[in-house]
Enzyme design. Structure first.
Site, mmCIF file in Angstrom:
data_model
loop_
_atom_site.group_PDB
_atom_site.id
_atom_site.type_symbol
_atom_site.label_atom_id
_atom_site.label_comp_id
_atom_site.label_asym_id
_atom_site.label_seq_id
_atom_site.Cartn_x
_atom_site.Cartn_y
_atom_site.Cartn_z
ATOM 1 N N SER A 182 55.179 23.386 70.203
ATOM 2 C CA SER A 182 56.409 23.370 71.003
ATOM 3 C C SER A 182 57.614 23.290 70.063
ATOM 4 O O SER A 182 57.825 24.212 69.267
ATOM 5 C CB SER A 182 56.367 22.185 71.981
ATOM 6 O OG SER A 182 57.344 22.332 72.974
ATOM 7 N N HIS B 185 51.292 24.978 78.727
ATOM 8 C CA HIS B 185 51.919 24.450 77.521
ATOM 9 C C HIS B 185 51.021 23.451 76.800
ATOM 10 O O HIS B 185 51.255 23.124 75.643
ATOM 11 C CB HIS B 185 53.255 23.793 77.889
ATOM 12 C CG HIS B 185 54.145 23.536 76.722
ATOM 13 N ND1 HIS B 185 54.594 24.538 75.884
ATOM 14 C CD2 HIS B 185 54.676 22.382 76.231
ATOM 15 C CE1 HIS B 185 55.374 24.008 74.946
ATOM 16 N NE2 HIS B 185 55.427 22.704 75.128
#
Length: 686
Positions: free
Chosen positions: A538, A656
């Protein structure tokens, strides 16, 4: 020298954007459309090349088998008590999702309450939130599919184990908080998105609602919204005494927030703006009637505890002053403050009375991370989890009157923790700032510059990176690798000043810290550039992308996961606009120049020898949309002049990362380590 790999063709278009007079080419813009036939064909072709390469690595299967064996251990979550019952999660070892159990007494037999594994055949539906009513009768629980941030909330009758008809949809970035009488709960949601764009369209105008049990969602009461503030988000929390709804008002990922409240004793009462300025971070702890307790970094970058009397003109009455260490959170138990601090990125827990006088400290087992300490204000017991890089998460019961910790659940993992050691070192970054770093390795490892080393970092959004156990990282240590974790600026390890020193126009500091960590490891002969790999996910994926484009010669391999790679367009998708508080915006001329200077996508240079790179992402990631990784990979494949492969591993139904099933975690970790074995020329030692 050209790469020996033949990559799928990536079409280059003539898209050029103008940013404040600077033309910026974006030839792979078409890859942002994840649903287009062209993008889907590109994804399939890239995965064929990637998995084709991974399948040629002889050690891959042995790595996967050993990792599966290590991962297969019984583990528990931290228990909590509500309505005369205890609740806790348990995983028998290789279950894709941990299972929620309840029991009236921790000595008794656990009763299965909710098994997320039964919600989907492949484990890709995860439990993403839960809230038990005060009387212990109902469980509100949120689920997310395929790793998406979107949640669907249901209500379960705890006694019967059956779902009620209630269903709440299009919830994102929200928990649930019950009324004291258990007749309903507060939650926040967005309007229903367009079906075609639910994983990419921007999310604005969150609203706070109340759902009454037994009614359909279209009858939910709108408690608060701000039509004039599209970026505001709302988190509603009912105070322990049931009197107030405390509303934390956030704007994106900025830690500074506002605090409003509503008097629930009067249904017609207006929402009162108690702290309306967003001049600092405020976190509600509890209240004693109209006296509200908060943690805040107002005039205290490392945090303090204050009291506010809501019947008086606004005044912050300090109870626990700022210390040299960073305050992470506070709970009230047995009418005492339990304050969780970070001291050089590891946990200390200090106890104070309600007047702010120091009482004592919870004794922990050395350098590690401790979390939990939840419960009611009058509870005399609480529970916490302790972990370190080589200590599997162990659950403790803490008896407050005697200040004694006893082991409740201790995992049995097939490895010898005494064979490994963790040291904490400090080094100077480019500007002289002193940065801490944990280095974990097998005892007796020679310092001869030949050690395969995995340097992991994050450095953003006020997130503190502390010692944590990971079966995947344990295998890396077994394989003879070193695991290094620096605490970079941009994180929360040393308070808000440390965070701000790594944001917006200061973001380059984060990359400088990471590069200095690499140079420290090399200079002190822990490793060498030929044996050094970097990784992060991320915002950490951005970190890896920036580091490898700025100093490609420092690293042999790079593993950027679900990274923010296009710093000029990140705010165009889903919740990306919320990151402007940390990154800045390309719409601002000065911030554009800073973003353009380090944006990984825009700083790739043709003819450069880049590290061997395995990019990882997922097709249903609606936090950092996969277009970031797609475009970066296409551009890196075109620019690569070295022999190292540039591959992208695109997971399906994984999002994610939150709630990712165990099977996918094991497969991805095995591929990650196999890639490093091949590209760092490692000899397996297990």
């Amino acid at each position: 020298m050209t790469s020996p790999f033949t990559y799928p063709p990536s079409r280059r278009d003539d898209q050029v954007d103008d940013y404040h007079g600077t033309p910026v080419a974006d030839p792979y813009r078409w890859l942002e459309d994840a649903e287009s036939p062209g993008t889907k064909a590109w994804v399939e072709a890239q995965n064929q090349v990637t998995f084709g390469f991974l399948e040629t690595i002889p050690e891959r299967e042995a790595i996967r088998e050993r990792l599966t064996h290590i991962w297969n251990y019984e583990r528990y979550g931290t228990p909590f008590r509500e309505g005369g019952r205890y609740f806790l999660f348990k995983n028998t070892g290789l279950q894709n999702q941990s299972v929620l159990y309840t029991v009236p007494d921790l000595e008794g037999e656990l009763r299965l309450l909710l098994d997320p594994n039964a919600l989907s055949a492949d484990g890709t539906v995860a439990l993403s939130g839960l809230a038990v009513s005060d009387d212990g009768k109902y469980l509100a629980y949120g689920t997310s599919a395929s790793g998406s941030d979107w949640q669907q909330w249901r209500v379960l009758d705890i006694e019967t184990g059956e779902d009620l008809p209630d269903m709440v949809q299009w919830v994102k970035f929200s928990g649930a908080s019950w009324l004291k009488d258990g007749k309903g709960f507060f939650y926040s949601r967005y309007d229903e998105p367009n079906a075609a764009g639910q994983f990419q369209d921007v999310n604005y105008f969150q609203k706070l609602y109340f759902h009454r049990l037994g009614t359909p969602q279209d009858q939910d009461v709108l408690v608060y919204e701000r039509k004039d503030q599209k970026e505001w988000g709302f988190g509603g929390e009912v105070s322990e005494d049931g009197r107030y709804l405390v509303i934390s008002v956030s704007q994106g990922t900025d830690p500074k927030n506002r605090v409003f409240y509503k008097d629930l004793a009067d249904p017609a009462s207006a929402v009162v703006e108690l702290l309306p300025e967003a001049d600092a971070a405020y976190e509600f702890i509890d209240n004693d009637g109209p006296l509200f307790w908060f943690t805040t970094d107002k005039d205290a970058p490392r945090g303090r505890v204050v009291a506010i009397d809501i019947t008086q003109p606004l005044h912050l009455n300090e109870l626990i002053p700022e210390s040299e260490d960073t305050l992470q959170g506070v709970s009230i138990l047995d009418n005492k403050f339990f304050a969780n601090y970070l001291k050089d990125a590891h946990t200390q827990v200090r106890i104070y009375d309600l007047q702010g006088q120091y009482v004592g400290e919870v004794e922990l087992l050395g350098i590690g991370s401790a979390g939990g300490f939840g419960g009611k204000r009058t509870d005399t017991e609480t529970f916490y989890a302790f972990t370190s890089f080589t200590t599997p998460t162990t659950i403790y019961r803490y008896d407050i009157p005697t200040a004694k910790s006893t082991v409740l659940f201790q995992p049995k993992v097939d490895f010898d923790p005494t064979a490994y050691t963790t040291e904490q070192v400090f080094f100077n970054s480019k500007d002289g700032t002193r940065i801490p770093m944990f280095i974990t390795y097998k005892k007796g490892t020679p310092r001869n510059a030949l050690n395969p080393t995995y340097l992991y970092g994050y450095g953003g959004f006020n997130v503190s990176i502390t010692p944590t156990f990971s079966p995947s990282n344990l295998l890396w240590l077994e394989m003879g690798g070193l695991y290094a974790v620096p605490n970079l600026r941009g994180g929360g390890e040393y308070g808000e000043d440390w965070h701000q020193a790594g944001t917006r126009l200061n973001k380059q500091n984060v990359f400088d810290d990471f590069l200095a960590a690499a140079e420290y490891l090399i200079a002190n002969k822990y490793t060498s550039p030929e044996k050094l790999a970097i990784g992060g996910g991320s915002n950490g994926g951005l970190l890896v992308g920036a580091a490898m484009t700025q100093r490609p010669e420092l690293f042999a391999a790079a593993l950027p996961a679900v990274g923010v790679m296009d710093m000029l367009r990140f705010e165009q998708f889903t919740i990306g606009w919320a990151w402007v508080s940390d990154y800045g915006s390309s719409q601002d001329p000065e911030q554009f120049q800073a973003l353009y200077a380090y944006s990984p996508l825009h700083n790739l240079k043709a003819g450069t020898r880049y590290p061997a790179t395995l990019v990882t992402t997922a097709d249903t990631d609606d936090r950092v949309v996969p277009g970031h990784s797609y475009k970066f990979t296409a551009a890196l494949q075109a620019a690569q002049a070295g022999e190292g492969p540039v591959l992208i591993r695109i997971e399906t139904k994984a999002g994610h990362g939150a709630g990712k099933p165990t099977t996918k975690l094991i497969e991805e970790a095995a591929d990650r380590w196999a890639f490093l074995v091949a590209n760092l020329r490692m000899q397996l030692k297990f």
